[in-house]
Design a protein around this motif. Structure first.
Motif, PDB file in Angstrom:
ATOM      1  N   ALA A  23      38.376 -92.064  43.482  1.00  0.00           N
ATOM      2  CA  ALA A  23      38.183 -93.195  44.390  1.00  0.00           C
ATOM      3  C   ALA A  23      36.705 -93.451  44.632  1.00  0.00           C
ATOM      4  N   LEU A  24      35.924 -92.398  44.728  1.00  0.00           N
ATOM      5  CA  LEU A  24      34.478 -92.555  44.873  1.00  0.00           C
ATOM      6  C   LEU A  24      33.881 -93.150  43.602  1.00  0.00           C
ATOM      7  N   LEU A  25      34.341 -92.671  42.457  1.00  0.00           N
ATOM      8  CA  LEU A  25      33.837 -93.207  41.191  1.00  0.00           C
ATOM      9  C   LEU A  25      34.190 -94.686  41.051  1.00  0.00           C
ATOM     10  N   ALA A  26      35.378 -95.077  41.459  1.00  0.00           N
ATOM     11  CA  ALA A  26      35.758 -96.498  41.399  1.00  0.00           C
ATOM     12  C   ALA A  26      34.823 -97.345  42.240  1.00  0.00           C
ATOM     13  N   LYS A  27      34.454 -96.848  43.414  1.00  0.00           N
ATOM     14  CA  LYS A  27      33.540 -97.581  44.292  1.00  0.00           C
ATOM     15  C   LYS A  27      32.151 -97.684  43.670  1.00  0.00           C
ATOM     16  N   ILE A  28      31.663 -96.583  43.097  1.00  0.00           N
ATOM     17  CA  ILE A  28      30.353 -96.586  42.432  1.00  0.00           C
ATOM     18  C   ILE A  28      30.348 -97.593  41.283  1.00  0.00           C
ATOM     19  N   ALA A  29      31.384 -97.526  40.451  1.00  0.00           N
ATOM     20  CA  ALA A  29      31.446 -98.407  39.292  1.00  0.00           C
ATOM     21  C   ALA A  29      31.540 -99.870  39.700  1.00  0.00           C
ATOM     22  N   THR A  30      32.310-100.169  40.739  1.00  0.00           N
ATOM     23  CA  THR A  30      32.401-101.541  41.234  1.00  0.00           C
ATOM     24  C   THR A  30      31.039-102.044  41.686  1.00  0.00           C
ATOM     25  N   THR A  31      30.305-101.185  42.374  1.00  0.00           N
ATOM     26  CA  THR A  31      28.972-101.575  42.844  1.00  0.00           C
ATOM     27  C   THR A  31      28.068-101.918  41.676  1.00  0.00           C
ATOM     28  N   VAL A  32      28.080-101.078  40.631  1.00  0.00           N
ATOM     29  CA  VAL A  32      27.253-101.347  39.452  1.00  0.00           C
ATOM     30  C   VAL A  32      27.707-102.641  38.770  1.00  0.00           C
ATOM     31  N   ASP A  33      29.008-102.852  38.683  1.00  0.00           N
ATOM     32  CA  ASP A  33      29.510-104.072  38.044  1.00  0.00           C
ATOM     33  C   ASP A  33      29.016-105.305  38.787  1.00  0.00           C
ATOM     34  N   ILE A  34      29.035-105.266  40.107  1.00  0.00           N
ATOM     35  CA  ILE A  34      28.574-106.411  40.893  1.00  0.00           C
ATOM     36  C   ILE A  34      27.069-106.594  40.757  1.00  0.00           C
ATOM     37  N   VAL A  35      26.314-105.503  40.799  1.00  0.00           N
ATOM     38  CA  VAL A  35      24.857-105.595  40.610  1.00  0.00           C
ATOM     39  C   VAL A  35      24.536-106.233  39.263  1.00  0.00           C
ATOM     40  N   SER A  36      25.318-105.904  38.241  1.00  0.00           N
ATOM     41  CA  SER A  36      25.049-106.411  36.892  1.00  0.00           C
ATOM     42  C   SER A  36      25.599-107.809  36.650  1.00  0.00           C
ATOM     43  N   GLY A  37      26.367-108.344  37.596  1.00  0.00           N
ATOM     44  CA  GLY A  37      26.991-109.643  37.373  1.00  0.00           C
ATOM     45  C   GLY A  37      28.196-109.571  36.462  1.00  0.00           C
ATOM     46  N   GLY A  38      28.887-108.420  36.460  1.00  0.00           N
ATOM     47  CA  GLY A  38      30.112-108.292  35.665  1.00  0.00           C
ATOM     48  C   GLY A  38      29.899-107.771  34.266  1.00  0.00           C
ATOM     49  N   ARG A  39      28.841-106.986  34.049  1.00  0.00           N
ATOM     50  CA  ARG A  39      28.528-106.516  32.694  1.00  0.00           C
ATOM     51  C   ARG A  39      28.920-105.063  32.439  1.00  0.00           C
ATOM     52  N   LEU A  40      29.644-104.439  33.356  1.00  0.00           N
ATOM     53  CA  LEU A  40      29.975-103.034  33.196  1.00  0.00           C
ATOM     54  C   LEU A  40      31.100-102.817  32.190  1.00  0.00           C
ATOM     55  N   ASP A  41      30.905-101.869  31.285  1.00  0.00           N
ATOM     56  CA  ASP A  41      31.978-101.263  30.499  1.00  0.00           C
ATOM     57  C   ASP A  41      32.143 -99.843  31.045  1.00  0.00           C
ATOM     58  N   PHE A  42      33.316 -99.527  31.539  1.00  0.00           N
ATOM     59  CA  PHE A  42      33.525 -98.287  32.281  1.00  0.00           C
ATOM     60  C   PHE A  42      33.906 -97.152  31.339  1.00  0.00           C
ATOM     61  N   GLY A  43      32.963 -96.248  31.113  1.00  0.00           N
ATOM     62  CA  GLY A  43      33.213 -95.096  30.259  1.00  0.00           C
ATOM     63  C   GLY A  43      33.559 -93.862  31.069  1.00  0.00           C
ATOM     64  N   ILE A  44      34.589 -93.136  30.647  1.00  0.00           N
ATOM     65  CA  ILE A  44      35.011 -91.926  31.356  1.00  0.00           C
ATOM     66  C   ILE A  44      35.605 -90.941  30.354  1.00  0.00           C
ATOM     67  N   GLY A  45      35.546 -89.673  30.707  1.00  0.00           N
ATOM     68  CA  GLY A  45      36.117 -88.631  29.864  1.00  0.00           C
ATOM     69  C   GLY A  45      36.428 -87.408  30.693  1.00  0.00           C
ATOM     70  N   VAL A  46      36.972 -86.397  30.035  1.00  0.00           N
ATOM     71  CA  VAL A  46      37.362 -85.166  30.720  1.00  0.00           C
ATOM     72  C   VAL A  46      36.164 -84.486  31.364  1.00  0.00           C
ATOM     73  N   GLY A  47      35.048 -84.456  30.670  1.00  0.00           N
ATOM     74  CA  GLY A  47      33.872 -83.726  31.140  1.00  0.00           C
ATOM     75  C   GLY A  47      33.418 -82.742  30.078  1.00  0.00           C
ATOM     76  N   SER A  48      32.458 -81.934  30.406  1.00  0.00           N
ATOM     77  CA  SER A  48      31.808 -81.069  29.430  1.00  0.00           C
ATOM     78  C   SER A  48      32.783 -80.079  28.790  1.00  0.00           C
ATOM     79  N   ARG A  49      32.528 -79.791  27.534  1.00  0.00           N
ATOM     80  CA  ARG A  49      33.319 -78.781  26.839  1.00  0.00           C
ATOM     81  C   ARG A  49      33.040 -77.400  27.438  1.00  0.00           C
ATOM     82  N   PRO A  50      34.048 -76.571  27.604  1.00  0.00           N
ATOM     83  CA  PRO A  50      33.820 -75.247  28.196  1.00  0.00           C
ATOM     84  C   PRO A  50      32.987 -74.332  27.325  1.00  0.00           C
ATOM     85  N   ASP A  51      32.855 -74.658  26.004  1.00  0.00           N
ATOM     86  CA  ASP A  51      32.083 -73.789  25.118  1.00  0.00           C
ATOM     87  C   ASP A  51      30.647 -74.270  24.948  1.00  0.00           C
TER      88      ASP A  51
END
Length: 291
Positions: free
Chosen positions: A88-116
């Motif tokens: 929910a926090l990430l959604a808010k952050i991403a929305t803010t960036v999208d609005i700052v950019s005028g709708g230019r955000l492509d939202f990239g997400i993944g699991v996170g760092s590999r454990p190795d």
């Protein structure tokens, strides 16, 4: 005959071992180069290459600053670690960036760092963040994608009680500029992650280097899409390719190989330090001569 998708090109500037103004210079130059359509940062809190004690900028804060100082480029983080921020926090952050950019955000997400990956793993302990096993992380990612999309699209507060995420009275206001929501790019290569891609992604990104592996993973994604009744063509295939300034022909060959294999969203990783006029060099020496 099916029409061949148009290939788009972007750049990646890893925000480590560099100065803010170096990245800003490259992005503002790329913003003037039509051949470069998108630009990306990564999401690490400490360097994963070079001096382990060197500088590393937080990706979303930096992205917002760059969004405010560019006008044309689509932009994003490739990819956000779902382990770092509650959805929910990430959604808010991403929305803010999208609005700052005028709708230019492509939202990239993944699991996170590999454990190795020890240099990536250490940033969790250094910042007091938990690091769960891969099965936990993939299941958490699937729930996060659901939560984020609902926050971006639903007009009334809702509760969500998953296995890993619990929200009461969740509501996103304002909404992103792009409707119904910014494109969702999921990065990763594991079979478990590809099942999440099949269900939630508009684009799928894989690190380049082994094109045969990338092709086999793409075929596996096709299969997972078929299993849930989704058209595999609905997911754009994206690949990250490292740029060699000294041997541009090597990068051009990698671009051609990737495009021939069905990857039509090409992200060119620019190693630091960045040469003068690097965005124009990329356009002239790589994109212009590879396609």
């Amino acid at each position: 005959m099916p029409r061949t998708p148009r290939t788009s090109f972007g750049i990646m500037t890893a925000p480590m071992q560099v100065d803010y103004h170096d990245i800003l210079r490259v992005w503002q130059e790329a913003d003037t180069v039509p051949e470069i359509e998108h630009a990306w940062l990564f999401d690490h809190l400490m360097p994963i290459g070079g001096d382990p004690d060197g500088p590393a900028f937080e990706g979303w804060t930096l992205l917002s600053a760059l969004a405010a100082q560019t006008r044309r480029l689509r932009l994003g983080v490739m990819v956000t670690s779902n382990r770092f921020r509650p959805p929910a926090l990430l959604a808010k952050i991403a929305t803010t960036v999208d609005i700052v950019s005028g709708g230019r955000l492509d939202f990239g997400i993944g699991v996170g760092s590999r454990p190795d990956h020890p240099l990536a793993r250490r940033e969790y302990e250094a910042h007091g963040l938990p690091f769960h096993d891969s099965a936990h992380a993939v299941a958490s990612l699937a729930e996060a994608c659901t939560v984020i999309r609902r926050l971006w699209t639903e007009e009334k507060p809702f509760d969500f009680h998953g296995t890993h995420h619990h929200l009461t009275g969740a509501f996103g206001n304002p909404k992103p500029v792009r409707r119904p929501h910014p494109p969702i790019l999921i990065g990763g290569r594991s079979a478990a992650t590809l099942r999440v891609v099949a269900e939630h992604a508009d684009l799928w990104n894989i690190p380049g280097g082994d094109i045969e592996d990338a092709v086999s993973r793409s075929a596996l994604l096709d299969r997972y899409c078929a299993e849930i009744g989704r058209d595999p063509a609905a997911i754009t295939r994206s690949i990250h390719l490292s740029v060699s300034y000294d041997r541009p022909e090597t990068t051009r060959d990698a671009i051609r190989e990737a495009v021939d294999a069905g990857f039509h969203h090409i992200v060119l990783g620019l190693p630091a330090p960045y040469p003068a006029e690097v965005a124009h060099r990329v356009a002239d020496e790589l994109i212009g001569k590879a396609v």
